[in-house]
Design a protein around this motif. Structure first.
Motif, PDB file in Angstrom:
ATOM      1  N   ALA A   1       0.977  -1.264  -0.145  1.00 34.40           N
ATOM      2  CA  ALA A   1      -0.027   0.054  -0.118  1.00 34.40           C
ATOM      3  C   ALA A   1       0.716   1.384  -0.085  1.00 34.40           C
ATOM      4  N   PHE A   2       2.041   1.101   0.414  1.00 31.12           N
ATOM      5  CA  PHE A   2       3.060   2.319   0.459  1.00 31.12           C
ATOM      6  C   PHE A   2       4.070   2.356  -0.723  1.00 31.12           C
ATOM      7  N   ASP A   3       3.681   1.527  -1.567  1.00 31.21           N
ATOM      8  CA  ASP A   3       4.734   1.463  -2.652  1.00 31.21           C
ATOM      9  C   ASP A   3       4.831   2.964  -3.274  1.00 31.21           C
ATOM     10  N   ALA A   4       4.068   3.725  -3.476  1.00 28.03           N
ATOM     11  CA  ALA A   4       4.179   5.015  -4.211  1.00 28.03           C
ATOM     12  C   ALA A   4       4.995   5.980  -3.051  1.00 28.03           C
ATOM     13  N   LEU A   5       4.626   6.117  -1.886  1.00 28.92           N
ATOM     14  CA  LEU A   5       5.288   6.996  -0.752  1.00 28.92           C
ATOM     15  C   LEU A   5       6.477   6.465  -0.558  1.00 28.92           C
ATOM     16  N   ARG A   6       6.737   5.072  -0.577  1.00 26.43           N
ATOM     17  CA  ARG A   6       8.227   4.614  -0.437  1.00 26.43           C
ATOM     18  C   ARG A   6       9.106   5.068  -1.552  1.00 26.43           C
ATOM     19  N   GLY A   7       8.430   4.895  -2.897  1.00 31.49           N
ATOM     20  CA  GLY A   7       9.383   5.233  -4.015  1.00 31.49           C
ATOM     21  C   GLY A   7       9.668   6.713  -3.934  1.00 31.49           C
ATOM     22  N   ARG A   8       8.591   7.635  -3.529  1.00 34.64           N
ATOM     23  CA  ARG A   8       8.857   9.171  -3.411  1.00 34.64           C
ATOM     24  C   ARG A   8      10.118   9.408  -2.494  1.00 34.64           C
ATOM     25  N   LEU A   9       9.939   8.798  -1.285  1.00 33.74           N
ATOM     26  CA  LEU A   9      11.011   8.710  -0.184  1.00 33.74           C
ATOM     27  C   LEU A   9      12.266   8.417  -0.725  1.00 33.74           C
ATOM     28  N   GLU A  10      12.366   7.427  -1.211  1.00 31.80           N
ATOM     29  CA  GLU A  10      13.957   6.878  -1.921  1.00 31.80           C
ATOM     30  C   GLU A  10      14.117   7.779  -3.121  1.00 31.80           C
ATOM     31  N   GLN A  11      13.349   8.386  -3.758  1.00 28.92           N
ATOM     32  CA  GLN A  11      13.724   9.172  -4.682  1.00 28.92           C
ATOM     33  C   GLN A  11      14.263  10.556  -4.112  1.00 28.92           C
ATOM     34  N   GLU A  12      13.787  10.901  -3.080  1.00 27.20           N
ATOM     35  CA  GLU A  12      14.329  12.189  -2.453  1.00 27.20           C
ATOM     36  C   GLU A  12      15.609  12.024  -1.461  1.00 27.20           C
ATOM     37  N   GLY A  13      16.110  10.551  -1.507  1.00 26.30           N
ATOM     38  CA  GLY A  13      17.330  10.317  -0.805  1.00 26.30           C
ATOM     39  C   GLY A  13      17.218   9.649   0.316  1.00 26.30           C
ATOM     40  N   TRP A  14      15.991   9.366   0.901  1.00 22.82           N
ATOM     41  CA  TRP A  14      16.320   8.500   2.177  1.00 22.82           C
ATOM     42  C   TRP A  14      16.673   7.370   1.817  1.00 22.82           C
ATOM     43  N   PRO A  15      17.893   6.829   2.689  1.00 17.68           N
ATOM     44  CA  PRO A  15      18.564   5.427   2.526  1.00 17.68           C
ATOM     45  C   PRO A  15      17.701   4.288   3.209  1.00 17.68           C
ATOM     46  N   HIS A  16      16.801   4.604   4.013  1.00 12.95           N
ATOM     47  CA  HIS A  16      16.384   3.462   4.837  1.00 12.95           C
ATOM     48  C   HIS A  16      14.789   3.461   4.958  1.00 12.95           C
ATOM     49  N   VAL A  17      13.965   2.968   4.005  1.00 13.43           N
ATOM     50  CA  VAL A  17      12.548   3.161   4.087  1.00 13.43           C
ATOM     51  C   VAL A  17      11.911   1.583   4.424  1.00 13.43           C
ATOM     52  N   HIS A  18      11.449   1.325   5.083  1.00 15.03           N
ATOM     53  CA  HIS A  18      10.677  -0.071   5.452  1.00 15.03           C
ATOM     54  C   HIS A  18       9.241  -0.250   5.770  1.00 15.03           C
ATOM     55  N   ALA A  19       8.387  -0.731   5.027  1.00 16.03           N
ATOM     56  CA  ALA A  19       7.032  -0.907   5.174  1.00 16.03           C
ATOM     57  C   ALA A  19       6.859  -2.278   5.708  1.00 16.03           C
ATOM     58  N   ILE A  20       6.137  -2.198   6.788  1.00 16.46           N
ATOM     59  CA  ILE A  20       5.477  -3.663   7.558  1.00 16.46           C
ATOM     60  C   ILE A  20       4.193  -4.198   6.859  1.00 16.46           C
ATOM     61  N   SER A  21       4.324  -5.368   6.959  1.00 19.11           N
ATOM     62  CA  SER A  21       2.847  -6.158   6.552  1.00 19.11           C
ATOM     63  C   SER A  21       2.326  -6.629   7.972  1.00 19.11           C
ATOM     64  N   LEU A  22       1.347  -6.140   8.632  1.00 18.81           N
ATOM     65  CA  LEU A  22       0.692  -6.566   9.636  1.00 18.81           C
ATOM     66  C   LEU A  22      -0.188  -7.883   9.514  1.00 18.81           C
ATOM     67  N   VAL A  23       0.060  -8.983  10.346  1.00 23.59           N
ATOM     68  CA  VAL A  23      -0.536 -10.405  10.239  1.00 23.59           C
ATOM     69  C   VAL A  23      -1.466 -10.569  11.535  1.00 23.59           C
ATOM     70  N   PRO A  24      -2.647 -10.747  11.378  1.00 26.52           N
ATOM     71  CA  PRO A  24      -3.491 -10.510  10.263  1.00 26.52           C
ATOM     72  C   PRO A  24      -3.985  -8.958   9.916  1.00 26.52           C
ATOM     73  N   ASN A  25      -4.321  -8.875   8.960  1.00 29.10           N
ATOM     74  CA  ASN A  25      -4.420  -7.513   8.184  1.00 29.10           C
ATOM     75  C   ASN A  25      -6.021  -7.242   8.368  1.00 29.10           C
TER      76      ASN A  25
END
Length: 234
Positions: free
Chosen positions: A51-75
């Protein structure tokens, strides 16, 4: 009358755009990359890390070296908010261990914002979270939760025991800097104003649907602005 209502809605929409643009225009320049904290992204009900693919890509594009999205279980809301918050706590510790960072930044969306808030307030997260951004979180509950089942869904009902415990905390944030992003047009968080978070800096966005808050460029700009701002001594 109908035409007048349409014109008023358009005028409000344009005013919201102007307010958002103005708030971003006066923002300080981004801090150097080495001064930016690792970012943990926490999704909402029915979603996963993608769900965070777009935002994660934007942060990485802006130079963030460490961006991690969790997958909660169950969701699906069947598990309680505290149990999901413990998953976030473990992911945050793993992220700190991998990067050597003392503190992390957290962005939570929808139910993920409430899960993150529980961790920050009641499970010690405020000791390791530098900045917390809540995007359209049900902090005062949502009427839609009365239509669903599951422990987590029940805890998102207005007036639930869990929400009361969070609201009664006299010093919820410690040194954590907290921001609330929300849209008055939200049809998932009912009423939309339930996304407002006491003690948080607030930004409203004229976004028409709840899930679009994760893909709207103005919201992405604001996340970059907040997480990339130079740290203020406390």
């Amino acid at each position: 009358m109908r035409a007048m209502l349409v014109l008023l809605a358009l005028a409000w929409f344009c005013e919201g755009c102007a307010m958002t643009a103005a708030s971003l225009a006066v923002s300080p320049r981004l801090a150097p990359v080495e001064q930016r904290a690792p970012v943990l992204l926490v999704h909402g009900i029915g979603d996963d890390a993608s769900a965070f693919d777009a935002l994660r890509g934007r942060l990485e594009q802006e130079g963030w070296p460490h961006v991690h999205a969790i997958s909660l279980v169950p969701n699906n809301g069947s598990e309680g908010i505290p149990a999901l918050a413990r998953q976030v706590a473990r992911e945050a510790e793993a992220l700190r261990a991998r990067t050597g960072a003392r503190r992390v930044d957290v962005v939570g969306f929808s139910m993920g914002a409430l899960v993150s808030r529980y961790w920050v307030q009641l499970l010690g997260g405020r000791l390791v979270v530098r900045r917390f951004i809540s995007i359209s979180g049900p902090h005062a509950g949502t009427g839609l939760a009365f239509l669903g089942r599951g422990k987590g869904v029940t805890q998102m009902r207005p007036g639930s025991r869990l929400l009361r415990a969070l609201q009664q905390d006299p010093r919820p944030w410690g040194a954590t800097e907290v921001h609330s992003f929300w849209t008055p047009w939200d049809l998932t968080i009912l009423p939309a104003s339930s996304s407002r978070l006491p003690g948080a800096s607030e930004r409203r966005f004229p976004v028409l649907l709840h899930p679009w808050m994760l893909t709207d460029r103005r919201v992405h700009d604001a996340v970059v602005d907040v997480l990339g701002s130079p740290a203020v001594a406390r």
